[in-house]
Design a protein around this motif. Structure first.
Motif, PDB file in Angstrom:
ATOM      1  N   GLU A  56       0.827  -1.212   0.000  1.00 27.06           N
ATOM      2  CA  GLU A  56       0.000   0.000   0.000  1.00 27.06           C
ATOM      3  C   GLU A  56       0.861   1.263   0.000  1.00 27.06           C
ATOM      4  N   ALA A  57       1.976   1.238   0.732  1.00 31.06           N
ATOM      5  CA  ALA A  57       2.880   2.390   0.760  1.00 31.06           C
ATOM      6  C   ALA A  57       3.538   2.586  -0.606  1.00 31.06           C
ATOM      7  N   PHE A  58       3.952   1.490  -1.237  1.00 29.53           N
ATOM      8  CA  PHE A  58       4.560   1.578  -2.563  1.00 29.53           C
ATOM      9  C   PHE A  58       3.540   2.101  -3.576  1.00 29.53           C
ATOM     10  N   ALA A  59       2.302   1.636  -3.471  1.00 31.97           N
ATOM     11  CA  ALA A  59       1.240   2.117  -4.361  1.00 31.97           C
ATOM     12  C   ALA A  59       1.019   3.616  -4.168  1.00 31.97           C
ATOM     13  N   ASN A  60       1.041   4.070  -2.917  1.00 32.93           N
ATOM     14  CA  ASN A  60       0.889   5.500  -2.652  1.00 32.93           C
ATOM     15  C   ASN A  60       2.036   6.293  -3.271  1.00 32.93           C
ATOM     16  N   MET A  61       3.253   5.762  -3.167  1.00 33.07           N
ATOM     17  CA  MET A  61       4.404   6.442  -3.756  1.00 33.07           C
ATOM     18  C   MET A  61       4.259   6.534  -5.272  1.00 33.07           C
ATOM     19  N   LEU A  62       3.867   5.448  -5.915  1.00 34.78           N
ATOM     20  CA  LEU A  62       3.673   5.487  -7.365  1.00 34.78           C
ATOM     21  C   LEU A  62       2.565   6.461  -7.747  1.00 34.78           C
ATOM     22  N   SER A  63       1.506   6.476  -6.979  1.00 33.96           N
ATOM     23  CA  SER A  63       0.425   7.432  -7.227  1.00 33.96           C
ATOM     24  C   SER A  63       0.945   8.858  -7.195  1.00 33.96           C
ATOM     25  N   TYR A  64       1.776   9.153  -6.198  1.00 34.13           N
ATOM     26  CA  TYR A  64       2.341  10.488  -6.087  1.00 34.13           C
ATOM     27  C   TYR A  64       3.253  10.800  -7.278  1.00 34.13           C
ATOM     28  N   ILE A  65       4.094   9.859  -7.666  1.00 35.70           N
ATOM     29  CA  ILE A  65       4.999  10.078  -8.795  1.00 35.70           C
ATOM     30  C   ILE A  65       4.228  10.360 -10.076  1.00 35.70           C
ATOM     31  N   TYR A  66       3.165   9.610 -10.310  1.00 35.64           N
ATOM     32  CA  TYR A  66       2.416   9.747 -11.562  1.00 35.64           C
ATOM     33  C   TYR A  66       1.391  10.875 -11.551  1.00 35.64           C
ATOM     34  N   THR A  67       0.837  11.211 -10.386  1.00 33.38           N
ATOM     35  CA  THR A  67      -0.265  12.181 -10.368  1.00 33.38           C
ATOM     36  C   THR A  67      -0.020  13.388  -9.475  1.00 33.38           C
ATOM     37  N   SER A  69      -0.319  13.438  -6.380  1.00 35.19           N
ATOM     38  CA  SER A  69      -1.250  13.388  -5.258  1.00 35.19           C
ATOM     39  C   SER A  69      -1.304  11.957  -4.723  1.00 35.19           C
ATOM     40  N   VAL A  70      -1.836  11.836  -3.519  1.00 39.50           N
ATOM     41  CA  VAL A  70      -1.981  10.520  -2.903  1.00 39.50           C
ATOM     42  C   VAL A  70      -3.412  10.443  -2.373  1.00 39.50           C
ATOM     43  N   GLU A  71      -4.278   9.783  -3.112  1.00 38.11           N
ATOM     44  CA  GLU A  71      -5.694   9.711  -2.757  1.00 38.11           C
ATOM     45  C   GLU A  71      -5.973   8.761  -1.600  1.00 38.11           C
ATOM     46  N   ASN A  72      -5.159   7.739  -1.418  1.00 36.03           N
ATOM     47  CA  ASN A  72      -5.439   6.703  -0.423  1.00 36.03           C
ATOM     48  C   ASN A  72      -4.639   6.851   0.865  1.00 36.03           C
ATOM     49  N   LEU A  73      -4.117   8.027   1.137  1.00 37.78           N
ATOM     50  CA  LEU A  73      -3.355   8.232   2.354  1.00 37.78           C
ATOM     51  C   LEU A  73      -4.288   8.241   3.556  1.00 37.78           C
ATOM     52  N   ASN A  74      -3.908   7.480   4.600  1.00 34.38           N
ATOM     53  CA  ASN A  74      -4.686   7.462   5.837  1.00 34.38           C
ATOM     54  C   ASN A  74      -3.722   7.275   7.004  1.00 34.38           C
ATOM     55  N   LEU A  75      -4.226   7.319   8.218  1.00 33.66           N
ATOM     56  CA  LEU A  75      -3.341   7.223   9.381  1.00 33.66           C
ATOM     57  C   LEU A  75      -2.663   5.863   9.511  1.00 33.66           C
ATOM     58  N   ASP A  76      -3.215   4.855   8.885  1.00 28.47           N
ATOM     59  CA  ASP A  76      -2.583   3.533   8.943  1.00 28.47           C
ATOM     60  C   ASP A  76      -1.422   3.386   7.967  1.00 28.47           C
ATOM     61  N   ASN A  77      -1.446   4.144   6.859  1.00 27.94           N
ATOM     62  CA  ASN A  77      -0.381   3.971   5.870  1.00 27.94           C
ATOM     63  C   ASN A  77       0.482   5.206   5.655  1.00 27.94           C
ATOM     64  N   MET A  82       5.592   7.481   4.084  1.00 28.43           N
ATOM     65  CA  MET A  82       6.672   8.428   4.321  1.00 28.43           C
ATOM     66  C   MET A  82       8.021   7.708   4.308  1.00 28.43           C
ATOM     67  N   ASN A  83       8.096   6.527   4.908  1.00 28.13           N
ATOM     68  CA  ASN A  83       9.332   5.743   4.897  1.00 28.13           C
ATOM     69  C   ASN A  83       9.707   5.327   3.466  1.00 28.13           C
ATOM     70  N   LEU A  93       7.013  14.236  -1.024  1.00 28.31           N
ATOM     71  CA  LEU A  93       6.052  13.248  -0.519  1.00 28.31           C
ATOM     72  C   LEU A  93       6.270  13.026   0.971  1.00 28.31           C
ATOM     73  N   VAL A  94       7.512  13.034   1.426  1.00 31.61           N
ATOM     74  CA  VAL A  94       7.781  12.931   2.863  1.00 31.61           C
ATOM     75  C   VAL A  94       7.062  14.070   3.586  1.00 31.61           C
ATOM     76  N   LYS A  95       7.176  15.287   3.073  1.00 32.99           N
ATOM     77  CA  LYS A  95       6.525  16.457   3.686  1.00 32.99           C
ATOM     78  C   LYS A  95       5.009  16.316   3.693  1.00 32.99           C
ATOM     79  N   LYS A  96       4.441  15.830   2.579  1.00 33.91           N
ATOM     80  CA  LYS A  96       2.985  15.639   2.518  1.00 33.91           C
ATOM     81  C   LYS A  96       2.518  14.629   3.567  1.00 33.91           C
ATOM     82  N   CYS A  97       3.244  13.546   3.699  1.00 28.04           N
ATOM     83  CA  CYS A  97       2.874  12.514   4.677  1.00 28.04           C
ATOM     84  C   CYS A  97       2.981  13.056   6.100  1.00 28.04           C
ATOM     85  N   LEU A  98       4.044  13.777   6.378  1.00 22.90           N
ATOM     86  CA  LEU A  98       4.234  14.351   7.702  1.00 22.90           C
ATOM     87  C   LEU A  98       3.139  15.361   8.022  1.00 22.90           C
ATOM     88  N   ALA A  99       2.791  16.197   7.059  1.00 22.29           N
ATOM     89  CA  ALA A  99       1.708  17.175   7.252  1.00 22.29           C
ATOM     90  C   ALA A  99       0.380  16.463   7.479  1.00 22.29           C
TER      91      ALA A  99
END
Length: 124
Positions: A56-67, A69-77, A82-83, A93-99
């Motif tokens: 799920e984290a890798f999918a979020n990273m790819l989403s960010y690279i391609y678009t 944005s990260v649509e599926n970001l939640n407190l669990d992932n 960010m890692n 993306l690290v900054k977005k996750c931290l924010a």
């Protein structure tokens, strides 16, 4: 029309396959650029294995690279994402996750998030 595949998540009990484009990954990340265009480029005959990241984290990273944005970001992932972003040198993306985490953290989630931080590669 992708030219690279990743097998992600073996250490998490489930492997998910992702297809991507070397060129796009390389222009967004110095780590991917070195991986694909450095002096010892990664062979891509089979999928590149990334066992230490949750799919799920890798999918979020790819989403960010391609678009961008990260649509599926939640407190669990958010922390695993960010890692992942830190591992592949994506500081925005690290900054977005931290924010994201900073705005949504609650008392009952502090220990869970601290545990996730302990399993990542980031330095506090």
């Amino acid at each position: 029309m992708s030219d690279v595949r990743f097998a992600v998540g073996h250490q998490f009990g489930t492997v998910k396959m992702f297809a991507a484009h070397k060129y796009i990954l390389s222009i967004c990340s110095t780590v991917f650029d070195t991986m694909f265009n450095g002096s010892l480029p990664e062979s891509c005959e089979d999928a590149i294995e990334i066992p230490d990241l949750p799919p799920e984290a890798f999918a979020n990273m790819l989403s960010y690279i391609y678009t961008d944005s990260v649509e599926n970001l939640n407190l669990d992932n958010a922390i695993p994402t960010m890692n992942c972003a830190d591992k592949y040198d994506l500081p925005q993306l690290v900054k977005k996750c931290l924010a994201f985490v900073t705005k949504r953290i609650t008392f009952d989630k502090v220990l869970t998030l601290a545990e996730q931080m302990g399993h990542g590669e980031m330095q506090a």
